[in-house]
Design a protein around this motif. Sequence first.
Motif, short mmCIF file in Angstrom:
data_model
loop_
_atom_site.label_atom_id
_atom_site.label_comp_id
_atom_site.label_asym_id
_atom_site.label_seq_id
_atom_site.Cartn_x
_atom_site.Cartn_y
_atom_site.Cartn_z
N PHE A 1 1.28 -1.30 -0.22
CA PHE A 1 0.26 -0.16 0.33
C PHE A 1 1.06 1.24 -0.40
CE2 PHE A 1 -2.15 -3.11 1.98
CZ PHE A 1 -3.44 -3.45 1.73
N VAL A 2 0.48 1.99 -1.05
CA VAL A 2 1.06 3.50 -0.63
C VAL A 2 0.72 4.22 0.70
CG1 VAL A 2 1.29 3.75 -3.34
CG2 VAL A 2 -0.49 5.29 -2.41
N PRO A 3 1.56 5.00 1.01
CA PRO A 3 1.65 5.16 2.01
C PRO A 3 0.53 6.92 2.17
CG PRO A 3 3.26 5.49 1.99
CD PRO A 3 3.09 5.22 0.79
N ASN A 4 0.22 8.11 2.91
CA ASN A 4 -0.40 8.83 2.64
C ASN A 4 0.48 9.76 3.44
OD1 ASN A 4 -2.99 7.52 1.98
ND2 ASN A 4 -3.44 7.84 4.70
N VAL A 5 1.40 10.32 1.93
CA VAL A 5 2.54 11.65 2.16
C VAL A 5 1.46 12.52 2.31
CG1 VAL A 5 4.10 12.09 1.63
CG2 VAL A 5 4.30 9.84 0.71
N PHE A 6 1.77 13.42 3.28
CA PHE A 6 1.32 14.76 3.89
C PHE A 6 1.87 15.61 2.73
CE2 PHE A 6 1.22 19.06 5.35
CZ PHE A 6 -0.37 19.39 6.29
N GLY B 1 0.97 15.56 -21.64
CA GLY B 1 2.11 15.47 -21.95
C GLY B 1 2.96 14.33 -20.94
N LEU B 2 3.84 15.02 -20.88
CA LEU B 2 4.43 13.84 -19.44
C LEU B 2 5.57 14.37 -18.60
CD1 LEU B 2 6.87 13.02 -20.66
CD2 LEU B 2 5.80 10.88 -22.26
N VAL B 3 5.78 13.40 -17.79
CA VAL B 3 7.28 13.65 -16.76
C VAL B 3 8.13 12.36 -16.85
CG1 VAL B 3 6.20 15.30 -15.65
CG2 VAL B 3 6.02 13.22 -14.87
N ALA B 4 9.08 11.99 -16.60
CA ALA B 4 10.06 11.47 -16.43
C ALA B 4 10.56 11.16 -15.06
CB ALA B 4 10.95 11.07 -17.31
N LEU B 5 9.75 9.96 -14.46
CA LEU B 5 10.47 9.18 -13.22
C LEU B 5 11.74 8.95 -13.52
CD1 LEU B 5 10.40 9.40 -10.06
CD2 LEU B 5 8.95 7.34 -10.40
N ILE B 6 12.97 9.21 -12.68
CA ILE B 6 13.84 8.25 -12.44
C ILE B 6 13.72 7.29 -11.44
CG2 ILE B 6 16.21 7.95 -13.18
CD1 ILE B 6 14.90 9.13 -15.49
N ASP B 7 13.72 5.50 -11.93
CA ASP B 7 13.97 5.27 -10.80
C ASP B 7 13.97 3.57 -10.22
OD1 ASP B 7 12.63 3.58 -8.10
OD2 ASP B 7 10.17 3.30 -9.16
N GLY B 8 15.63 3.50 -9.69
CA GLY B 8 16.54 3.01 -9.60
C GLY B 8 16.89 2.77 -10.70
N GLY B 9 17.45 3.87 -11.14
CA GLY B 9 18.33 4.23 -12.24
C GLY B 9 17.17 4.00 -13.48
N LYS C 1 8.17 12.25 -3.05
CA LYS C 1 8.21 11.85 -1.66
C LYS C 1 7.37 10.01 -1.85
CE LYS C 1 8.01 16.28 -0.66
NZ LYS C 1 7.25 17.81 0.23
N TYR C 2 6.94 9.53 -1.72
CA TYR C 2 5.70 8.57 -1.40
C TYR C 2 6.67 7.85 -1.12
CZ TYR C 2 6.00 5.57 -5.30
OH TYR C 2 6.82 4.33 -6.61
N LYS C 3 8.49 7.20 -1.52
CA LYS C 3 8.92 6.16 -0.73
C LYS C 3 9.55 5.98 0.45
CE LYS C 3 8.97 3.22 -5.34
NZ LYS C 3 10.58 3.11 -6.32
N VAL C 4 9.30 7.34 0.68
CA VAL C 4 10.27 8.24 1.96
C VAL C 4 9.94 7.05 2.94
CG1 VAL C 4 10.64 9.96 3.67
CG2 VAL C 4 10.92 10.56 0.82
N PRO C 5 8.37 6.70 2.93
CA PRO C 5 8.05 6.47 4.16
C PRO C 5 8.42 4.94 4.37
CG PRO C 5 6.40 7.86 3.71
CD PRO C 5 7.22 7.91 2.52
N ASP C 6 8.90 4.77 3.81
CA ASP C 6 9.15 3.07 3.44
C ASP C 6 10.39 2.99 3.92
OD1 ASP C 6 6.70 1.56 3.51
OD2 ASP C 6 7.01 2.24 1.12
N GLY C 7 11.10 4.17 4.55
CA GLY C 7 13.02 4.37 4.45
C GLY C 7 13.85 4.22 3.16
N LYS C 8 13.38 4.96 2.25
CA LYS C 8 13.51 4.97 0.76
C LYS C 8 14.33 6.96 0.60
CE LYS C 8 12.45 0.75 -0.61
NZ LYS C 8 11.58 0.09 -2.50
N PRO C 9 15.44 6.89 0.07
CA PRO C 9 15.65 8.14 -0.39
C PRO C 9 14.34 8.62 -1.95
CG PRO C 9 16.90 6.64 -1.77
CD PRO C 9 16.41 5.57 -0.82
N LEU C 10 14.57 9.85 -1.60
CA LEU C 10 13.83 10.39 -2.36
C LEU C 10 13.61 10.28 -3.55
CD1 LEU C 10 14.25 14.55 -0.81
CD2 LEU C 10 12.26 13.19 -0.96
N ASN C 11 13.12 10.26 -5.09
CA ASN C 11 13.23 9.44 -6.46
C ASN C 11 13.55 10.98 -6.97
OD1 ASN C 11 12.08 7.53 -6.40
ND2 ASN C 11 9.88 7.62 -6.14
N ALA C 12 13.87 10.80 -8.62
CA ALA C 12 14.93 11.58 -8.99
C ALA C 12 14.02 11.69 -10.33
CB ALA C 12 16.81 10.93 -9.74
N TRP C 13 14.37 12.87 -10.97
CA TRP C 13 13.61 12.95 -12.00
C TRP C 13 14.91 13.15 -13.83
CZ3 TRP C 13 8.43 12.32 -12.71
CH2 TRP C 13 7.76 12.53 -10.89
#
Length: 280
Positions: A116-121, A178-186, A228-240
């Motif tokens: 489940f994704v956390p509720n990130v304020f 349009g779109l944005v490009a998340l970089i997730d785990g390289g 930010k959505y993975k930060v509550p699980d102890g992961k770093p901020l995602n890159a773009w």
Amino acid sequence: MLRLATRVLPGGTSMRQRAPSTLLTIVRHQHTRYTTSQLNGLPGTPAHRQYFYRSDNTPISPWHDIPLVDPPGSSEAPLYNMVCEIPRWTNAKLEIDTSSPFNPIKQDVKNGRLRFVPNVFPYKGYIWNYGALPQTFEDPEHCDPDTGCVGDSDPVDVIEVGQEVCEQGSVHRVKVLGLVALIDGGETDWKVFAIRADDPMAPRLDDIGDLESHMPGMIDATVDWFTKYKVPDGKPLNAWAFDGKPRDAAYAHRVIASTHEAWKRLVHSDPTISTGGYAL
């Protein structure tokens, strides 16, 4: 002989199930052009699978058998089909299972636990309807020249920003903005902004600038959420890629066309793409 009980669910759907001690559950939902069935368990259970059918009850894959462009063959400013995996405001991480026959929707499991994704304020769950473009593939063997990263091995993700909350497993014609490009785990993980063609706002939205004009803050909130959505699980901020700045509709159409060609290579077993692990 096994007896199946049937009850009608809200909206006219029906459920047939064995005795409570067994695992078989079937819930049928009739959408505009496709029917879905829930087998082996209700949503929120590890056994839950949602399969897709044509109107004549022929089983199909939502990844391979639903056409990308609707109607097929459209070229100039086409509308695309979107398979809704996750309704807005919900938290369960649901996705098309690319490794199982007929590619049902299932809830992701990690370390033996449902995800489940956390509720990130200040957000609640997924802040848009979230889904996938059928007949697309982000090739893990191809390094995109603009992002400098390979694909993430999945169909292209869609962020649907319209007014309605879409149902899990529903299929909608959408206009790409349009779109944005998340970089997730390289890996490159495209996030395509779109709106349902039947949404009241659709006539006013044709490109990424229109999205910012008529829904100010939507793009920034999207980038903030994915960062930010993975930060509550102890992961770093995602890159773009592109510093999180969006690209316009024309760019998005080119990306979709490229990933559609990658899907064609995958299903035709092009030797440059590994088919290991994919249900084709």
